[in-house]
Each structure stands twice: as structure tokens, then as C-alpha cells.
Enzyme design. Structure first.
Site, PDB file in Angstrom:
ATOM      1  N   PRO A 128       0.826  -1.221   0.000  1.00 56.47           N
ATOM      2  CA  PRO A 128       0.000   0.000   0.000  1.00 56.47           C
ATOM      3  C   PRO A 128       0.857   1.267   0.000  1.00 56.47           C
ATOM      4  CG  PRO A 128      -0.864  -1.601   1.574  1.00 56.47           C
ATOM      5  CD  PRO A 128       0.414  -2.181   1.050  1.00 56.47           C
ATOM      6  N   ALA A 130       4.225   1.464  -1.028  1.00 51.80           N
ATOM      7  CA  ALA A 130       5.402   1.450  -1.923  1.00 51.80           C
ATOM      8  C   ALA A 130       5.135   0.652  -3.186  1.00 51.80           C
ATOM      9  CB  ALA A 130       6.615   0.873  -1.196  1.00 51.80           C
ATOM     10  N   PHE A 156      -2.486  -5.196  -4.899  1.00 55.17           N
ATOM     11  CA  PHE A 156      -2.543  -5.273  -6.372  1.00 55.17           C
ATOM     12  C   PHE A 156      -1.895  -6.561  -6.885  1.00 55.17           C
ATOM     13  CE2 PHE A 156      -1.786  -0.360  -6.267  1.00 55.17           C
ATOM     14  CZ  PHE A 156      -3.108  -0.125  -5.944  1.00 55.17           C
ATOM     15  N   ILE A 157      -1.988  -7.653  -6.162  1.00 56.51           N
ATOM     16  CA  ILE A 157      -1.253  -8.853  -6.556  1.00 56.51           C
ATOM     17  C   ILE A 157      -2.061  -9.713  -7.536  1.00 56.51           C
ATOM     18  CG2 ILE A 157      -0.001 -10.911  -5.731  1.00 56.51           C
ATOM     19  CD1 ILE A 157       1.138  -7.992  -4.985  1.00 56.51           C
ATOM     20  N   GLU A 244       9.301  -9.330 -17.824  1.00 58.14           N
ATOM     21  CA  GLU A 244       7.934  -8.910 -17.472  1.00 58.14           C
ATOM     22  C   GLU A 244       7.519  -7.701 -18.325  1.00 58.14           C
ATOM     23  OE1 GLU A 244       7.255  -8.406 -13.282  1.00 58.14           O
ATOM     24  OE2 GLU A 244       5.279  -7.529 -13.578  1.00 58.14           O
ATOM     25  N   ARG A 245       8.434  -6.736 -18.460  1.00 57.64           N
ATOM     26  CA  ARG A 245       8.107  -5.529 -19.247  1.00 57.64           C
ATOM     27  C   ARG A 245       7.977  -5.854 -20.724  1.00 57.64           C
ATOM     28  NH1 ARG A 245      12.139  -2.118 -15.305  1.00 57.64           N
ATOM     29  NH2 ARG A 245      10.551  -1.946 -13.674  1.00 57.64           N
ATOM     30  N   GLN A 338     -13.881   5.838 -30.967  1.00 52.94           N
ATOM     31  CA  GLN A 338     -14.509   6.981 -31.628  1.00 52.94           C
ATOM     32  C   GLN A 338     -15.071   6.575 -32.997  1.00 52.94           C
ATOM     33  OE1 GLN A 338     -14.903   9.825 -30.118  1.00 52.94           O
ATOM     34  NE2 GLN A 338     -15.707  11.059 -31.801  1.00 52.94           N
ATOM     35  N   GLY A 366       6.106  -1.565 -13.632  1.00 51.02           N
ATOM     36  CA  GLY A 366       6.904  -0.336 -13.660  1.00 51.02           C
ATOM     37  C   GLY A 366       6.163   0.662 -14.536  1.00 51.02           C
ATOM     38  N   GLU A 369       6.397   6.311 -16.544  1.00 52.64           N
ATOM     39  CA  GLU A 369       7.320   7.370 -16.084  1.00 52.64           C
ATOM     40  C   GLU A 369       8.622   6.730 -15.596  1.00 52.64           C
ATOM     41  OE1 GLU A 369       4.047   7.174 -15.123  1.00 52.64           O
ATOM     42  OE2 GLU A 369       3.423   8.728 -16.530  1.00 52.64           O
TER      43      GLU A 369
HETATM   44  C1  LIG Z   1      -4.060  -4.608 -12.252  1.00 60.59           C
HETATM   45  C2  LIG Z   1      -2.749  -4.512 -11.545  1.00 60.59           C
HETATM   46  C3  LIG Z   1      -1.987  -5.676 -11.370  1.00 60.59           C
HETATM   47  C4  LIG Z   1      -0.781  -5.606 -10.673  1.00 60.59           C
HETATM   48  N1  LIG Z   1      -0.083  -6.765 -10.418  1.00 60.59           N
HETATM   49  C5  LIG Z   1       0.980  -6.722  -9.584  1.00 60.59           C
HETATM   50  C6  LIG Z   1       1.614  -7.931  -9.145  1.00 60.59           C
HETATM   51  O1  LIG Z   1       1.255  -9.040  -9.560  1.00 60.59           O
HETATM   52  N2  LIG Z   1       2.634  -7.839  -8.258  1.00 60.59           N
HETATM   53  C7  LIG Z   1       3.079  -6.641  -7.772  1.00 60.59           C
HETATM   54  O2  LIG Z   1       4.005  -6.629  -6.959  1.00 60.59           O
HETATM   55  N3  LIG Z   1       2.502  -5.472  -8.173  1.00 60.59           N
HETATM   56  C8  LIG Z   1       1.462  -5.502  -9.056  1.00 60.59           C
HETATM   57  N4  LIG Z   1       0.864  -4.321  -9.451  1.00 60.59           N
HETATM   58  C9  LIG Z   1       1.367  -3.061  -8.923  1.00 60.59           C
HETATM   59  C10 LIG Z   1       2.029  -2.162  -9.951  1.00 60.59           C
HETATM   60  O3  LIG Z   1       3.264  -2.699 -10.344  1.00 60.59           O
HETATM   61  C11 LIG Z   1       2.156  -0.772  -9.299  1.00 60.59           C
HETATM   62  O4  LIG Z   1       0.836  -0.247  -9.227  1.00 60.59           O
HETATM   63  C12 LIG Z   1       3.063   0.151 -10.081  1.00 60.59           C
HETATM   64  O5  LIG Z   1       4.400  -0.277  -9.992  1.00 60.59           O
HETATM   65  C13 LIG Z   1       2.987   1.603  -9.564  1.00 60.59           C
HETATM   66  O6  LIG Z   1       3.097   1.677  -8.195  1.00 60.59           O
HETATM   67  P1  LIG Z   1       1.996   2.527  -7.360  1.00 60.59           P
HETATM   68  O7  LIG Z   1       0.653   2.055  -7.758  1.00 60.59           O
HETATM   69  O8  LIG Z   1       2.366   2.447  -5.920  1.00 60.59           O
HETATM   70  O9  LIG Z   1       2.155   4.001  -7.881  1.00 60.59           O
HETATM   71  P2  LIG Z   1       3.166   5.125  -7.302  1.00 60.59           P
HETATM   72  O10 LIG Z   1       4.523   4.557  -7.213  1.00 60.59           O
HETATM   73  O11 LIG Z   1       2.567   5.724  -6.105  1.00 60.59           O
HETATM   74  O12 LIG Z   1       3.132   6.183  -8.486  1.00 60.59           O
HETATM   75  C14 LIG Z   1       2.104   7.167  -8.641  1.00 60.59           C
HETATM   76  C15 LIG Z   1       2.467   8.055  -9.835  1.00 60.59           C
HETATM   77  O13 LIG Z   1       3.712   8.715  -9.584  1.00 60.59           O
HETATM   78  C16 LIG Z   1       4.604   8.452 -10.633  1.00 60.59           C
HETATM   79  N5  LIG Z   1       5.985   8.357 -10.127  1.00 60.59           N
HETATM   80  C17 LIG Z   1       6.453   7.600  -9.107  1.00 60.59           C
HETATM   81  N6  LIG Z   1       7.782   7.731  -8.982  1.00 60.59           N
HETATM   82  C18 LIG Z   1       8.167   8.586  -9.963  1.00 60.59           C
HETATM   83  C19 LIG Z   1       9.428   9.109 -10.377  1.00 60.59           C
HETATM   84  N7  LIG Z   1      10.573   8.763  -9.786  1.00 60.59           N
HETATM   85  N8  LIG Z   1       9.453   9.983 -11.413  1.00 60.59           N
HETATM   86  C20 LIG Z   1       8.310  10.333 -12.056  1.00 60.59           C
HETATM   87  N9  LIG Z   1       7.087   9.857 -11.717  1.00 60.59           N
HETATM   88  C21 LIG Z   1       7.019   8.989 -10.691  1.00 60.59           C
HETATM   89  C22 LIG Z   1       4.175   7.133 -11.221  1.00 60.59           C
HETATM   90  O14 LIG Z   1       4.646   6.960 -12.538  1.00 60.59           O
HETATM   91  C23 LIG Z   1       2.664   7.252 -11.131  1.00 60.59           C
HETATM   92  O15 LIG Z   1       2.190   7.974 -12.235  1.00 60.59           O
HETATM   93  C24 LIG Z   1      -0.316  -4.360 -10.197  1.00 60.59           C
HETATM   94  C25 LIG Z   1      -1.070  -3.203 -10.408  1.00 60.59           C
HETATM   95  C26 LIG Z   1      -2.265  -3.272 -11.074  1.00 60.59           C
HETATM   96  C27 LIG Z   1      -3.063  -2.011 -11.248  1.00 60.59           C
END
Ligand SMILES: Cc1cc2nc3c(=O)[nH]c(=O)nc-3n(C[C@H](O)[C@H](O)[C@H](O)COP(=O)(O)OP(=O)(O)OC[C@H]3O[C@@H](n4cnc5c(N)ncnc54)[C@H](O)[C@@H]3O)c2cc1C
Length: 381
Positions: A128, A130, A156-157, A244-245, A338, A366, A369
Site C-alpha cells: 500500500p 510502496a 494489487f497482486i 515482465e516488461r 470513436q 513499472g 514514467e
Molecule cells: C491490475 C494490476 C496488477 C498488478 N499486479 C501486480 C503484481 O502481480 N505484483 C506486484 O508486486 N505489483 C502488481 N501491481 C502493482 C504495480 O506494479 C504498481 O501499481 C506500479 O508499480 C505503480 O506503483 P503505485 O501504484 O504504488 O504508484 P506510485 O509509485 O505511487 O506512483 C504514482 C504516480 O507517480 C509516478 N511516479 C512515481 N515515482 C516517480 C518518479 N521517480 N518519477 C516520475 N514519476 C514517478 C508514477 O509513474 C505514477 O504515475 C499491479 C497493479 C495493477 C493495477
């Protein structure tokens, strides 16, 4: 789709897998979306037919085939729908951690069941507090001699509810500097004392994909479930995040190709002002732009897949493909919707589902950004 790494056997495999999906997936996909889950029975069928982790060696039940086969599986699953992403995650994201960093004993214990579908896997990095800043995770694993005690929460796993085995990123050394050196990967299995599931999350799209919270409260994890070396977890994740990416980029490209095909078909049949929609110059230009982007995306992607399969360093190019192709697919989803007019906004049209499903591709694995920060660093900024 002609790829440089595709041989005749790959084309035969694609045909067989597509046939399998036409029988076992396409007819049920809408139901899975409504049920908000892909049933375990589908995983079992994939396992029985050799479509789970086929690149694993035969001694673990795999087929020992090259990664080109995995690319085909991912492409064909994406054509069914983006909600199948949990299967790709199992095959090509989580299981490779065990293959690459597991001991012989761990591989013998888990891999055959990953191939048969008895074990569904997940990877839990995000918390939540990180996501992008992975080094700041706060889930701890305290060394108690023959076991670790894990406390923390993940969110979000993917495959969170169904997973039998979760690779969990934990802090095993809170004092390590830089702090990413304190991260280790633990394999936490279904039934581990103190491991429970939180909410099954309600998402904008990917409705049949199982995404959940995981909770660890004084969770007991045997020492033999440590993956690789303590303190190396961050390095392992950075390594495996490349594939993964790449998978996210592949899915985005296929989604764009699918949306383009759907739209081409639609604009040729829908009439307005005595013409087809495809006769208007605006439609022609839009579809010409899309065709150009898709062609360039495919060319770049195919070269990249071939480089990845050859074991080359692809970090910068994977980051480029991930942001560029997911961005392209997101834009194309809006433009295609559209061109469908009001029908594009109706759930019964596949383009509506694609529109809902695609935005997350620029967020997970990832964010885009973060991809740009990696590219900037690697070009010397
Ligand atoms: C459907 C779904 C499935 C997922 N599955 C998995 C999974 O299986 N396992 C797992 O571990 N995670 C999973 N995730 C998590 C996903 O990898 C994260 O949501 C993602 O890495 C972003 O982290 P955050 O949501 O905490 O956003 P934050 O890190 O809080 O970012 C919020 C915004 O700030 C921007 N930001 C953050 N740091 C910077 C920077 N240094 N410079 C510029 N902009 C920045 C981000 O780009 C974003 O736009 C999943 C997410 C979703 C939605």
C-alpha cells in the site's frame, strides 16, 4: 504475424493453441469477465495440454521448447482478452524466478506442479505504501534460525486469490545501506501459518483477472523457502522485470493489432451519408496513422524479442518498448472507440472492453514514467 525467430514448428504450435483457445477460452471469456475470475478448471486444461511453462526442461514436466513458443502463447492469450494476463505472469514472470534462483530441491518440489497447473503462482512486490519505489517496501522477514517470521501487507497482486505459491519481496535487513540491499525473496505457500488474503480488488478493467491484497501476520516461513541469496532480492527483481516488461509490450502490441482489425472491419460495413465510415478522409487518415504505428511497433518489438532470446542486454530497449507500445495501444483504443460511434461504448462490442483494459499496461510492471527515468539514465542523463 511474421516474426524473425519463428520457424515452421512455431506456426504449427500457434495453430494448435488457437484451436485449443477457440474451444476452451473464447466461448467462456464473457462469463469469466462477469464472474470476475478465470476458473481453476481452465488452468487445469492448460496444464494437461502442455501450455503451462512449456519452456521448462522435460525433467520438470516441461517441453523444453524455446521462448518463441512462450511469445506465441502470450500473443494468443492476449487476443482472447487482456484478463488472461495472470497466466502469462505464472508462465513467464514468476516461475522463471524459481528456475533461475531456486535450489535443486526447490525446483523438484515446485516446478512439476507449476507445469501441471496444481500450483498457480504470484509475485508480491507492491505494498500500500510502496509501488514504484520498491526499495522502500516495509514487509519484514525476521530470521529466527530455522524459519523467518514475516509481517506486512501486499496489494494489487495478480493471481492473489488463486495463488498457491507467492514469491514475496521482504526486508530481511532493515539496516542495509543502500536499503535495496536488505531485500530478499521468500516463497510463501498456501496454508503457511499467518498468511491470509485480503480483499479481491474491483478494477476498471481486466475483470476476469484475479487481483488481491495479501496479508502476513507473524507468518512462519521455513528457511528452505528463501529464494537465492538473502539480500539479493532487489537484483533478482531488476533482472526478471525485463522479461515482465517485454511481455507487457507484447500484449500492448497485440491489443493494438486486434483493435485495428476490429475497426477496419467495422468502418467498411457501417454506413453514414450514403457512404461507409471508411470512405471519409478522417477515417482513412486515422487508420493510416494506426497502421504506421502498429507496423513500426511490430518491427521494433520483433527485433527486441529476438535480442532477448539471444541473451543480449535489452534493458534500455525493453523500457522503450514498454512505454511506447502501451502508450500507442492506449491512444489507439480511444481512436478506435470513436470510429465505432455509440456502439463502441457498448459492452457487447469488444472495443469497449479493450478501451477499459489497456490503460493499466502503462502502470504495471513499472510505470511508463519509471521507464523514462531508466532510459534517461542509460542515455547518460
Ligand atoms: C491490475 C494490476 C496488477 C498488478 N499486479 C501486480 C503484481 O502481480 N505484483 C506486484 O508486486 N505489483 C502488481 N501491481 C502493482 C504495480 O506494479 C504498481 O501499481 C506500479 O508499480 C505503480 O506503483 P503505485 O501504484 O504504488 O504508484 P506510485 O509509485 O505511487 O506512483 C504514482 C504516480 O507517480 C509516478 N511516479 C512515481 N515515482 C516517480 C518518479 N521517480 N518519477 C516520475 N514519476 C514517478 C508514477 O509513474 C505514477 O504515475 C499491479 C497493479 C495493477 C493495477
Amino acid at each position: 504475424m511474421k516474426h524473425p525467430y519463428i520457424q515452421e514448428e512455431h506456426a504449427i504450435f500457434r495453430k494448435a493453441f488457437r484451436k485449443f483457445l477457440e474451444k476452451e477460452a473464447y466461448p467462456y471469456y464473457e462469463k469469466w469477465e462477469k464472474d470476475r475470475i478465470i476458473p481453476r478448471s481452465f488452468w487445469d486444461k492448460l496444464g494437461q495440454s502442455g501450455y503451462l511453462c512449456p519452456d521448462l526442461p522435460e525433467e520438470y514436466g516441461g517441453l523444453g521448447v524455446d521462448w518463441g513458443i512462450s511469445v506465441i502463447i502470450n500473443e494468443e492469450l492476449e487476443r482472447v482478452g487482456s484478463g488472461t494476463v495472470g497466466i502469462s505472469l505464472h508462465n513467464d514472470i514468476v516461475v522463471p524466478y524459481i528456475t533461475a534462483y531456486g535450489t535443486l530441491e526447490q525446483k523438484e518440489r515446485w516446478l512439476p506442479k507449476c507445469v501441471s497447473g496444481e500450483i498457480i503462482t504470484a509475485i508480491a512486490m507492491t505494498e500500500p505504501g510502496a509501488g514504484s519505489d520498491l526499495a522502500s517496501i516495509s514487509t519484514t522477514a525476521v530470521d529466527k534460525g530455522d524459519h523467518y517470521v514475516v509481517n506486512g501487507q501486499k496489494t494489487f497482486i495478480t493471481n492473489g486469490i488463486q495463488a498457491d505459491l507467492v514469491v514475496v519481496a521482504c526486508k530481511t535487513d532493515l539496516r542495509a545501506l543502500p536499503k535495496h540491499k536488505g531485500i530478499s525473496l521468500l516463497v510463501i505457500e498456501r496454508g503457511a501459518p499467518g498468511f491470509s488474503r485480503g480483499r479481491k480488488l474491483d478494477k476498471v478493467g481486466l475483470h476476469c483477472q484475479d487481483t488481491a491484497e495479501l496479508i502476513f501476520e507473524d507468518c512462519i516461513v521455513p528457511k528452505e523457502n528463501l529464494l537465492g541469496k538473502a539480500g539479493n532480492g532487489f537484483l533478482y527483481m531488476m533482472d526478471k522485470l525485463q522479461q515482465e516488461r517485454l511481455l507487457v509490450a507484447i500484449a500492448a502490441q497485440v491489443a493494438a493489432e486486434d483493435m485495428f482489425e476490429l475497426t477496419m472491419e467495422y468502418v467498411k460495413s457501417r454506413q453514414a451519408f450514403g457512404k461507409t465510415i471508411g470512405d471519409f478522409q478522417n477515417t482513412k487518415f486515422k487508420l493510416a496513422e494506426m497502421a504506421t504505428d502498429i507496423e513500426m511497433g511490430r518491427t521494433f518489438l520483433d527485433q527486441l524479442i529476438a535480442s532477448h532470446m539471444a541473451g543480449e542486454d535489452v534493458v534500455t530497449k525493453v523500457s522503450m518498448a514498454k512505454w511506447k507500445l502501451t502508450d500507442m495501444a492506449k491512444r489507439i483504443s480511444g481512436e478506435c472507440m470513436q470510429l465505432f460511434g455509440g456502439y463502441g461504448y457498448m459492452e457487447e462490442y469488444k472495443i469497449a472492453r479493450r478501451f477499459r483494459d489497456i490503460p493499466v499496461a502503462s502502470i504495471y510492471a513499472g510505470t511508463n514514467e519509471i521507464m523514462k527515468t531508466i532510459i534517461a539514465k542509460n542515455i547518460g542523463l
